[in-house]
Structures are given as C-alpha cells and as structure tokens.
Design a protein around this motif. Structure first.
Motif, PDB file in Angstrom:
ATOM      1  N   THR A  44       0.870  -1.167   0.000  1.00 40.20           N
ATOM      2  CA  THR A  44       0.000   0.000   0.000  1.00 40.20           C
ATOM      3  C   THR A  44       0.913   1.225   0.000  1.00 40.20           C
ATOM      4  O   THR A  44       2.130   1.097  -0.036  1.00 40.20           O
ATOM      5  N   GLN A  45       0.339   2.388   0.065  1.00 43.61           N
ATOM      6  CA  GLN A  45       1.153   3.596   0.122  1.00 43.61           C
ATOM      7  C   GLN A  45       1.928   3.604   1.431  1.00 43.61           C
ATOM      8  O   GLN A  45       1.351   3.571   2.508  1.00 43.61           O
ATOM      9  N   ILE A  66      10.251  -7.465  -5.667  1.00 40.94           N
ATOM     10  CA  ILE A  66       9.268  -7.032  -6.672  1.00 40.94           C
ATOM     11  C   ILE A  66       8.060  -6.483  -5.927  1.00 40.94           C
ATOM     12  O   ILE A  66       7.402  -7.207  -5.178  1.00 40.94           O
ATOM     13  N   LYS A  67       7.785  -5.202  -6.120  1.00 44.92           N
ATOM     14  CA  LYS A  67       6.617  -4.593  -5.494  1.00 44.92           C
ATOM     15  C   LYS A  67       5.393  -4.772  -6.383  1.00 44.92           C
ATOM     16  O   LYS A  67       5.432  -4.484  -7.583  1.00 44.92           O
ATOM     17  N   ILE A  68       4.326  -5.253  -5.786  1.00 44.54           N
ATOM     18  CA  ILE A  68       3.067  -5.447  -6.501  1.00 44.54           C
ATOM     19  C   ILE A  68       2.050  -4.459  -5.934  1.00 44.54           C
ATOM     20  O   ILE A  68       1.697  -4.561  -4.753  1.00 44.54           O
ATOM     21  N   PRO A  69       1.613  -3.483  -6.712  1.00 45.80           N
ATOM     22  CA  PRO A  69       0.661  -2.490  -6.191  1.00 45.80           C
ATOM     23  C   PRO A  69      -0.599  -3.159  -5.669  1.00 45.80           C
ATOM     24  O   PRO A  69      -1.134  -4.086  -6.295  1.00 45.80           O
ATOM     25  N   SER A  70      -1.067  -2.707  -4.523  1.00 44.43           N
ATOM     26  CA  SER A  70      -2.283  -3.290  -3.958  1.00 44.43           C
ATOM     27  C   SER A  70      -3.476  -2.927  -4.823  1.00 44.43           C
ATOM     28  O   SER A  70      -3.588  -1.800  -5.308  1.00 44.43           O
ATOM     29  N   PRO A  71      -4.377  -3.865  -5.053  1.00 40.09           N
ATOM     30  CA  PRO A  71      -5.546  -3.594  -5.900  1.00 40.09           C
ATOM     31  C   PRO A  71      -6.546  -2.689  -5.189  1.00 40.09           C
ATOM     32  O   PRO A  71      -6.570  -2.620  -3.958  1.00 40.09           O
ATOM     33  N   ASP A  72      -7.355  -2.020  -5.968  1.00 36.88           N
ATOM     34  CA  ASP A  72      -8.428  -1.200  -5.402  1.00 36.88           C
ATOM     35  C   ASP A  72      -9.570  -2.124  -4.986  1.00 36.88           C
ATOM     36  O   ASP A  72     -10.205  -2.760  -5.834  1.00 36.88           O
ATOM     37  N   THR A  85     -10.323  -8.806   7.473  1.00 41.35           N
ATOM     38  CA  THR A  85     -11.175  -8.902   6.288  1.00 41.35           C
ATOM     39  C   THR A  85     -10.571  -8.109   5.137  1.00 41.35           C
ATOM     40  O   THR A  85     -10.501  -8.598   3.995  1.00 41.35           O
ATOM     41  N   GLN A  86     -10.112  -6.901   5.424  1.00 39.47           N
ATOM     42  CA  GLN A  86      -9.514  -6.062   4.389  1.00 39.47           C
ATOM     43  C   GLN A  86      -8.295  -6.735   3.771  1.00 39.47           C
ATOM     44  O   GLN A  86      -8.135  -6.767   2.543  1.00 39.47           O
ATOM     45  N   GLU A  93      -7.563 -10.387  -4.262  1.00 34.62           N
ATOM     46  CA  GLU A  93      -7.640  -9.570  -5.476  1.00 34.62           C
ATOM     47  C   GLU A  93      -6.260  -9.303  -6.076  1.00 34.62           C
ATOM     48  O   GLU A  93      -6.160  -8.913  -7.247  1.00 34.62           O
ATOM     49  N   ALA A  94      -5.204  -9.502  -5.287  1.00 33.56           N
ATOM     50  CA  ALA A  94      -3.843  -9.285  -5.787  1.00 33.56           C
ATOM     51  C   ALA A  94      -3.312 -10.474  -6.576  1.00 33.56           C
ATOM     52  O   ALA A  94      -2.216 -10.387  -7.160  1.00 33.56           O
TER      53      ALA A  94
END
Length: 476
Positions: A44-45, A66-72, A85-86, A93-94
């Motif tokens: 995340t940010q 390797i950084k994988i941006p977190s999905p919305d 849960t989050q 979703e990632a």
C-alpha cells in the motif's frame, strides 16, 4: 543458472509487521543457506518511516524485491470491515498481479512461500508446478489454534469469549476466551470466517508450514504440532520452527543518533523503552494515564509516541508511521518540562533494535507484536506486556505466565484504561524490584536459547535445513 540451487518466491501482504519477517526469512535463506530469493511484496502507500525500514532491510544483493501495487478493493468492502477482512480480500484480489510477477521472473522459482494472509495464492503454485509452503511469523500456540479452529468451530457453541472453560487444543496449553486473536472475538463477523478459512488453507493447500519461533519458547505446542495424533490428523503437513528471525543492530544508524546519544549518558539497565509497534495507537485518555504513571515511577524512559485515536482496537494498521513529526501537544500540561531530565519523547518512530540492544535499556513496555517480542528477547530485555490487538493477548499470556519474562496489567488495555497507579507500580517493579530482577535473569537465559537455536547445530538451523532438503528432494 545453478541447477542445484533452490529458488524461492515469498509473498508478503501489506504492513511492516508482515513485510519485515518475510524480508528476514528471505535474507536468512539467501545468506545462511544459499537459496535464490525473490520477495513479492503487495504494497500500500508507505510512509516515510516504512520506506526507511524497507530500504535498510533490502539494501543488499541477496534479495530480489518485486513490489506489486495493492488492488483497489473499495467496492468490495463494507464501512465496518476489520483489518483481517480487508487484508484477506486485498490478497485475493492481488492474485493476478502475483501470477504475472511469477510468470515474468528471469529465474522461475522452485518453491512458493506465502505469508499469513496469502493462503489463497497457494493454488498459483500448482499452475507453475511449484512446491508450496506457508510462512507464519507467529508462535507455535497461535499456529496450533489457527489450524485447529475449524474443529473448534463445530464443537463450541456460542462466542468463544463467553466460554466458562478454556479452549482445548490437543497437546497444547488451553487458551482462555479473553486471549483469542481478534478474528475470534465475534463469530458473526466476516473476519472470523476469513480466519477459519486461513487455517484450513494452511493444512489442505500447502506442503508445509514454516514458523518464526524456536523450541524453547513453547515446546508443548511445537511437540503437539509434530507428534500429537489428534492434532496431526488436522494439521497433516510438516511444521518447521526456523526462528527467531529478527533485525540486527545497524551500526550505521548509531552514529549521530540523538536517542543513542541520550542513552549513552544513562546508567546500565536504567531506562524503560516504551513503544507500541508500527501500528499501535492509544486513546487520549490512556496516553494521559501512561504519562502520569511514567512520571510517578521516577524511572528513566524513552517513549515513542503517536497521536491518540478514538479507538485503539485495531491500531493504525494502514496508517502506521504517519502523523506530525514534532513534539506532541496531547500530553499532560507541564509533563515534558517535569520529565526532561529522566525522560525522552520520540515522535512516531525510533530504531527499536538499536535501542533495545543498548546497555542502558532495562525494560520494554510493548504491545507484544511478535517482531517486538523476539527483538526484546534477543536483546535480553524483560517486558511489560501491553497487548492491543491481533494475536497480542496470546503472546502476552505466553510471556507472562509460561516463560515468565514479562509483567502484565490486571486489565486488558484494549478493553479498559490502565490507571496511572498500576502503571507506576509495574514500572517500578520491573526496573528496580525483585520481580524485575527475576524476569531479567529469565529473559537472558531465553536469549541464550534463541541464539543457540539459530546457531549451526541449533534446533532452528537444523529445522531450516530439513525444509531445504525436502525441497531439493522434490526437485529431482
């Protein structure tokens, strides 16, 4: 490419409490056992503080990050969804990003290791014909409870916190309802269902479980996970104790560090370090009581402090390290002036490992996150256990009742404000009382045990070698 070299990819979920142990695992496998390691970090940010920690842990040629941006996932969450849960939804979703990252790797891994919240990514290993393991930066009791939970779910009626008797896990010390991890506090909450699912995935989808712990911290639970017939019928897969993996003192950070300069002027084992981890926060009322308690104790202290929040239940998991980098204005009036000779306030963050290993530190008031617990034990520093959320109550009970290296308030800090008089009493007892002396002796013995476990002939080193040997056999 070395045909005999094992290459592993390790998935980390967001949060420094998850990423740090994954990086430590990767570094250990690369430097001590010669494995090729790629970290797949769903991020995340990150705050400035987290970026600094990340840089210090990845500043080597041993790890490929390797950084994988977190999905919305905003459209998938309800307004009251808890952290577990989050994270569970985020990591599900990632999976497309994780799958793409593995597919694009120059050296395809032989082994996929997932962390606590990434169990739903284990089937990706099947797609690439990889071995698959789970890494749990947790104590053995938590692992046993988590993997046995779906059995308890069928046997226990009503809420776990309302049970008159402790929860029985075969071969383990029973767990009282008040000590269960947060997802078990409300069986009607979505995070409970996610947690049950996690435990099932670990035993049904993986080839084994790696734990960031060592034998002497909780031998009964470890033996139960390995040898108890009833528990083994549920756990099924091998378990490996490979810890405690912790950050080491960073010599480069010592020079010019204002906290270290201050500590250099203090007597041996005279300072209490107060910190609640990267995401731990307190209510305004609790901060006031803690400040008064520290002042009343007349003991030296270093306090890493963050702005108060309305509820400290989940801490500030997704906002850790954020806030004003300046002296706080929410402490009691005149507190900073009255304590300036024996106290040091540090806004937001401090180099915890360097502080704990300083010779002037004599105690640690901690939220009992396992990273902090291990760092305190490895530094030989006794604790005041102040659990806030997650599995920290379970850790606090283990520390205070089983291995006896910590004191604990009479009330749960996450449920009720701990008063200044009790804080004063605990701090004095730890820092200058007979009980504190006994705790200090015990924790120094436990430190020796931890170091021995990681040494060349130690139990954790051997357990790691067994895991790698198993991987190599399956590669042939």
């Amino acid at each position: 490419m070395d045909q005999d070299k094992v290459h592993v990819a390790i998935i980390s979920s967001p949060g420094m409490g998850h990423l740090v142990p994954v990086l430590l695992l990767g570094h250990r496998l690369a430097t001590h056992h010669g494995l090729g390691v790629t970290i797949l970090a769903v991020t995340t940010q990150t705050s400035r503080v987290e970026s600094q920690i990340l840089a210090s842990l990845t500043n080597s040629n041993h790890l490929n990050l390797i950084k994988i941006p977190s999905p919305d996932i905003s459209n998938l969450l309800g307004p009251d969804d808890a952290v577990v849960t989050q994270l569970a939804i985020m990591m599900r979703e990632a999976r497309p990003g994780i799958r793409s990252a593995i597919s694009a790797m120059n050296h395809p891994p032989h082994v996929l290791i997932v962390d606590l919240f990434s169990g739903d990514s284990l089937p990706i290993a099947d797609e690439f014909k990889l071995q698959k393991y789970v890494f749990l930066p947790c104590n053995a009791r938590f692992v046993a409870l988590t993997m046995y939970l779906h059995v308890l779910d069928k046997e226990v009626k009503g809420q776990y916190v309302d049970q008159k008797e402790p929860l029985k896990i075969p071969g383990c010390v029973p767990v009282w309802g008040q000590d269960v991890p947060d997802p078990m506090l409300d069986r009607d909450n979505q995070q409970y269902l996610e947690y049950v699912r996690m435990g099932i995935n670990f035993s049904t989808l993986s080839d084994g479980v790696l734990m960031n712990t060592w034998r002497d911290l909780d031998p009964a639970s470890l033996d139960a996970l390995r040898y108890n017939e009833i528990l083994r019928s549920v756990v099924k897969v091998p378990v490996y104790d490979i810890g405690p993996l912790t950050r080491e003192v960073n010599e480069a950070d010592l020079e010019g560090n204002e906290v270290i300069k201050w500590l250099n002027k203090q007597p041996l084992e005279s300072v209490l370090f107060v910190s609640f981890g990267s995401g731990g926060t307190l209510s305004a009322e609790q901060i006031i009581e803690l400040a008064h308690g520290l002042e009343m104790s007349q003991q030296r202290f270093v306090w890493v402090i963050r702005p108060p929040v309305g509820s400290a239940k989940d801490g500030a998991f997704f906002t850790s390290g954020s806030g004003p980098d300046k002296p706080p204005d929410f402490l009691p009036e005149g507190f900073l002036d009255r304590t300036q000779k024996n106290g040091l306030i540090v806004p937001l963050w401090a180099s915890q490992v360097n502080i704990l290993n300083h010779q002037s530190i004599g105690g640690f008031l901690t939220h009992c996150g396992l990273n902090s617990v291990h760092e305190s034990i490895k530094a030989g520093v006794p604790m005041i256990a102040w659990p806030l959320y997650s599995e920290q109550r379970l850790n606090a009970t283990l520390l205070s009742e089983d291995v006896k290296v910590a004191l604990r308030p009479s009330v749960l800090p996450a449920e009720k404000v701990v008063g200044r008089e009790e804080i004063d009493k605990m701090v004095r007892s730890l820092m200058e009382g007979e009980e504190g002396k006994m705790l200090r002796e015990k924790v120094k013995l436990l430190r020796e045990s931890a170091n021995q476990a990681l040494s060349m002939n130690g139990s954790s080193y051997k357990s790691t070698c067994e895991f790698i040997s198993c991987c190599k056999m399956k590669m042939k």
